[in-house]
Design an enzyme around this catalytic site. Structure first.
Site: not given
Length: 227
Positions: A86, A166
């Site tokens: 990420e 998410h």
């Protein structure tokens, strides 16, 4: 590694204090239930460098040397492990906002709201501490430029955003601020989810929120008792 040798190595380590803080707050996000297993990631920016948690690392078992350092362009500068997948999202946030820390979690209630809503309504005035109504960024596969762009848009003018199906992401001037924002976001999401189990939650109006802002800027003064 002997204690003295380890201390000398830490003193020479690039962004040593930032990497130490990643370990400290990694343990805290796990300890408070904001992260489970290897999910979630954290980062701290110092100048043009960013210390970030490693890919696949359990946040409650990190050591400073296991946290890689990248530059703002995404090049690995220091560390043997690869940065979190990420990292593009973290770098996109730093490129668009004057913040120094990012916390990304998969907390339970935050994910519930992110899976069912397009925004978290202002059910409590503490929503203002996150900048206002918390937006839910459009879904995109983790680690992609599309997700990074969606999160950057959702965070515009905010300290927190939810990621559809998410989790959540919060920012701050340091890791303490970003961590506390993550705790507040999860609390607000939990209040909303639990309120929905009882009935339809009341949502604060713009006028009510404006009054909170006015009161925070003009707090009451209590006269000192004489004698």
């Amino acid at each position: 590694m002997p204690l003295l040798a380890a201390s000398a190595y830490f003193d020479r380590m690039l962004l040593a204090e930032q990497r130490r803080l990643l370990c400290e707050y990694g343990r805290r996000v796990v300890g408070t239930g904001l992260v489970l297993g290897t999910s979630g990631n954290l980062s701290v920016r110092a100048g043009d460098l960013v210390a970030v948690t490693p890919a696949g690392g359990a946040l409650d078992r990190l050591e400073p040397e296991s946290c890689p350092v990248v530059d703002v362009e995404g090049h690995l500068v220091d560390g043997d492990l690869q940065p979190s997948s990420e990292t593009p999202m973290h770098l996109a946030v730093y490129a668009s906002a004057d913040v120094r820390a990012v916390v990304h979690t998969h907390s339970t209630f935050g994910t519930v709201v992110a899976t069912t809503m397009t925004e978290l309504p202002p059910i409590h005035y503490n929503t203002l501490l996150l900048g206002g109504i918390v937006r839910v960024a459009d879904y995109a596969t983790y680690g992609t430029p599309e997700l990074a762009a969606n999160v950057r848009a959702a965070l515009d003018g905010r300290r927190a955003a939810l990621l559809a199906n998410h989790g959540g992401v919060t920012v701050g001037d340091d890791l303490e601020a970003a961590f506390e924002a993550a705790r507040l976001l999860e609390w607000l999401c939990e209040v909303y989810v639990r309120a929905r189990s009882v009935g339809e939650p009341r949502v604060l109006t713009e006028e009510q929120l404006a009054e909170v802002v006015h009161r925070s800027r003009n707090p009451p003064r209590f006269p000192r008792r004489e004698g």
